[in-house]
Design a protein around this motif. Structure first.
Motif, PDB file in Angstrom:
ATOM      1  N   ILE A  27      -4.875  -2.789   7.172  1.00  0.00           N
ATOM      2  CA  ILE A  27      -4.359  -2.733   5.812  1.00  0.00           C
ATOM      3  C   ILE A  27      -5.384  -3.335   4.851  1.00  0.00           C
ATOM      4  N   SER A  57      -2.608  -5.777  10.214  1.00  0.00           N
ATOM      5  CA  SER A  57      -2.931  -6.417   8.936  1.00  0.00           C
ATOM      6  C   SER A  57      -4.415  -6.264   8.614  1.00  0.00           C
ATOM      7  N   TYR A  62       0.832  -1.206   0.000  1.00  0.00           N
ATOM      8  CA  TYR A  62       0.000   0.000   0.000  1.00  0.00           C
ATOM      9  C   TYR A  62       0.867   1.257   0.000  1.00  0.00           C
ATOM     10  N   ARG A  69      -7.299  -1.406   1.824  1.00  0.00           N
ATOM     11  CA  ARG A  69      -7.165  -1.880   0.441  1.00  0.00           C
ATOM     12  C   ARG A  69      -8.498  -2.250  -0.152  1.00  0.00           C
TER      13      ARG A  69
END
Length: 165
Positions: free
Chosen positions: A160, A157, A98, A164
């Motif tokens: 993220i 995580s 990212y 995304r």
């Protein structure tokens, strides 16, 4: 003669240095290794996105790329500084999965420190923040303490994946 040459070589050993981008969050100073920062820019207009965590201020167009913009003061629950500048600055971070912008209130500064001047964060802080081991260490220079961050560990995580998606 060889002893003297060996001594000269030992004296000429260059201590490894760390190059940081240093900025303030609230009244504390933080640093990020310069290789983790793609660019620094004045924060452009931010468009708020629905259903994002409160520390994600929205998205912005930076050089043709649409990036999520994170407020680090809010992310770290740092008391906001009293200064009200017209401009904020965005540190653009490009990780493997990212690219993200981090808002900081003052112009970030460049600083080079010897590696030996960065101590590990006290273990009790790391224990408290088991899932948030983004503090690489504490840099000491003159009378300043600089919290050195591993910027790639700031998001979990799950966060993220949420950004995304």
């Amino acid at each position: 003669m060889e002893v003297q040459n060996a001594r000269e070589k030992k004296d000429s050993v260059v201590e490894p240095m760390v190059h940081l981008i240093v900025f303030k969050l609230g009244i504390e100073e933080f640093g990020i290794r310069i290789e983790q920062v793609k660019e620094v820019t004045i924060t452009p207009e931010i468009t708020r996105m629905p259903k994002t965590p409160s520390f994600i201020k929205g998205v912005a167009n930076i050089r043709g790329d649409i990036l999520a913009i994170m407020d680090l003061e809010e992310r770290f629950q740092v008391e906001r500084s009293a200064s009200v500048d017209r401009h904020t600055y965005t540190l653009v971070i490009e990780a493997k999965d990212y690219t993200l912008g981090f808002i900081v209130k003052e112009v970030p500064q460049s600083l080079t420190l010897p590696v030996s001047s960065i101590d590990k964060a006290p273990s009790f802080i790391q224990d408290i923040n088991i899932n948030e081991n983004f503090i690489e260490g504490i840099g000491k220079i003159d009378n300043r303490l600089i919290i050195v961050l591993d910027i790639f560990k700031i998001l979990t995580s799950d966060e993220i994946m949420e950004l995304r998606g």
